[in-house]
Design a protein around this motif. Sequence first.
Motif, mmCIF file in Angstrom:
data_model
loop_
_atom_site.group_PDB
_atom_site.id
_atom_site.type_symbol
_atom_site.label_atom_id
_atom_site.label_comp_id
_atom_site.label_asym_id
_atom_site.label_seq_id
_atom_site.Cartn_x
_atom_site.Cartn_y
_atom_site.Cartn_z
ATOM 1 N N GLU A 81 0.653 -1.099 -0.182
ATOM 2 C CA GLU A 81 0.137 -0.045 0.041
ATOM 3 C C GLU A 81 0.922 1.208 -0.217
ATOM 4 O O GLU A 81 1.927 1.225 0.570
ATOM 5 C CB GLU A 81 -0.900 0.123 1.292
ATOM 6 C CG GLU A 81 -1.827 -1.130 1.100
ATOM 7 C CD GLU A 81 -2.920 -0.752 0.080
ATOM 8 O OE1 GLU A 81 -3.336 0.290 -0.190
ATOM 9 O OE2 GLU A 81 -3.483 -1.871 -0.310
ATOM 10 N N GLU A 84 0.463 6.424 3.943
ATOM 11 C CA GLU A 84 -0.313 7.774 4.164
ATOM 12 C C GLU A 84 0.342 8.487 5.105
ATOM 13 O O GLU A 84 -0.325 8.638 6.102
ATOM 14 C CB GLU A 84 -1.906 7.251 4.305
ATOM 15 C CG GLU A 84 -2.520 6.887 3.098
ATOM 16 C CD GLU A 84 -3.916 6.689 3.332
ATOM 17 O OE1 GLU A 84 -4.524 6.684 4.582
ATOM 18 O OE2 GLU A 84 -4.824 6.472 2.366
ATOM 19 N N CYS A 195 -0.108 13.693 -6.609
ATOM 20 C CA CYS A 195 -0.519 12.416 -5.771
ATOM 21 C C CYS A 195 -0.127 11.125 -6.395
ATOM 22 O O CYS A 195 -0.367 10.805 -7.587
ATOM 23 C CB CYS A 195 -2.055 12.514 -5.578
ATOM 24 S SG CYS A 195 -2.461 11.274 -4.848
ATOM 25 N N GLU A 197 -1.925 8.365 -5.651
ATOM 26 C CA GLU A 197 -2.909 7.581 -5.901
ATOM 27 C C GLU A 197 -3.591 8.369 -7.583
ATOM 28 O O GLU A 197 -3.447 9.323 -7.773
ATOM 29 C CB GLU A 197 -3.885 7.976 -4.757
ATOM 30 C CG GLU A 197 -3.640 7.532 -3.586
ATOM 31 C CD GLU A 197 -3.420 5.895 -3.330
ATOM 32 O OE1 GLU A 197 -3.886 5.249 -4.328
ATOM 33 O OE2 GLU A 197 -2.857 5.534 -2.460
ATOM 34 N N GLY A 199 -6.892 8.946 -8.077
ATOM 35 C CA GLY A 199 -8.405 9.446 -7.729
ATOM 36 C C GLY A 199 -8.570 10.604 -8.586
ATOM 37 O O GLY A 199 -7.853 11.202 -9.363
ATOM 38 N N LYS A 201 -9.515 13.356 -7.368
ATOM 39 C CA LYS A 201 -8.821 14.491 -6.694
ATOM 40 C C LYS A 201 -7.769 13.819 -6.147
ATOM 41 O O LYS A 201 -7.795 12.651 -5.618
ATOM 42 C CB LYS A 201 -9.791 15.225 -5.641
ATOM 43 C CG LYS A 201 -11.050 15.863 -6.472
ATOM 44 C CD LYS A 201 -12.014 16.323 -5.370
ATOM 45 C CE LYS A 201 -12.936 17.036 -6.012
ATOM 46 N NZ LYS A 201 -14.063 17.833 -5.099
ATOM 47 N N PRO A 202 -6.597 14.721 -5.656
ATOM 48 C CA PRO A 202 -5.595 14.409 -4.909
ATOM 49 C C PRO A 202 -6.021 13.766 -3.485
ATOM 50 O O PRO A 202 -6.679 14.316 -2.946
ATOM 51 C CB PRO A 202 -4.789 15.666 -4.947
ATOM 52 C CG PRO A 202 -5.163 16.382 -5.949
ATOM 53 C CD PRO A 202 -6.398 16.188 -6.309
ATOM 54 N N CYS A 203 -5.159 12.865 -2.900
ATOM 55 C CA CYS A 203 -5.706 12.067 -1.848
ATOM 56 C C CYS A 203 -5.453 12.954 -0.664
ATOM 57 O O CYS A 203 -6.132 12.835 0.558
ATOM 58 C CB CYS A 203 -5.209 10.703 -1.672
ATOM 59 S SG CYS A 203 -3.235 10.630 -1.205
ATOM 60 N N LYS A 205 -3.001 12.624 1.339
ATOM 61 C CA LYS A 205 -2.570 11.833 2.366
ATOM 62 C C LYS A 205 -1.090 11.091 2.103
ATOM 63 O O LYS A 205 -0.501 10.803 2.922
ATOM 64 C CB LYS A 205 -3.561 10.546 2.730
ATOM 65 C CG LYS A 205 -4.864 11.075 3.468
ATOM 66 C CD LYS A 205 -5.678 10.110 3.651
ATOM 67 C CE LYS A 205 -7.150 10.640 4.464
ATOM 68 N NZ LYS A 205 -8.094 9.307 4.253
ATOM 69 N N CYS A 206 -0.811 11.259 0.931
ATOM 70 C CA CYS A 206 0.453 10.390 0.714
ATOM 71 C C CYS A 206 1.637 11.310 0.622
ATOM 72 O O CYS A 206 1.480 12.594 0.861
ATOM 73 C CB CYS A 206 0.301 9.630 -1.000
ATOM 74 S SG CYS A 206 0.270 11.058 -2.083
ATOM 75 N N CYS A 209 1.745 14.646 -1.596
ATOM 76 C CA CYS A 209 0.629 15.373 -1.312
ATOM 77 C C CYS A 209 0.885 16.230 -0.265
ATOM 78 O O CYS A 209 0.808 17.341 -0.326
ATOM 79 C CB CYS A 209 -0.840 14.644 -1.167
ATOM 80 S SG CYS A 209 -1.732 14.097 -2.827
#
Length: 226
Positions: A81, A84, A195, A197, A199, A201-203, A205-206, A209
């Motif tokens: 994973e 985050e 980001c 991820e 998605g 929108k940017p997460c 959390k990473c 980001c």
Amino acid sequence: MKALVLSSGGVDSTTALGLAIKKYGKDNVIALSISYGQKHDKEIEAAVKVAEYYGVEQLFLDLAKIFEYSNCSLLQQSTEEIPEESYAEQIEKTEGEKPVSTYVPFRNGLFLSSAASLALSKDCEVIYYGAHADDSAGFAYPDCSPVFNNAMNEAIWEGSGHQLKIEAPFVNMTKADVVKMGIELGVPYELTWSCYEGGDKPCGKCGTCIDRAKAFEANGISDPAL
């Protein structure tokens, strides 16, 4: 002089592209965007928008095959994973003795070597890439360090018959410093994607980001891409 710029669609590489265009003019700048088997195409999509914005020639290269044995958390085949948490928190866990889990094995080395061949074929004399000091801190991304940059520059200079060099204009700068320069250059940060991820929108959390948000906050502005 002509320049080839490694363009990922993120803050740092887009700033490097803007800097190269200011120095050499857009007709003398080529953007190179490289796929490496990452989990999403958002970066490449952003790089296309940036190249179109600047009106520069853009080349594409797929190096995914080289990384298919890696379990780096950024890659499609990974079982890991994406963390985050901030890079500082990740470095604390590794105790600064090994790269973070989002380090793609020797990625910048491969990118620069491939770029060198393309740059020579396109009559370029310099390669720009956006490595900065925050990424190399604590051994997080060792292929962003001044030592690595100097070694690669020497190898490419010698291996090209003294025709080609590399420049990492931000290698001793923080990401906040990079953003400050980009603001002055009018870099279209609203088109960029950082980001890890993929998605809508940017997460937020990473590591990248978090790093990006802090860089814009340090300059007293909101992220134009949000």
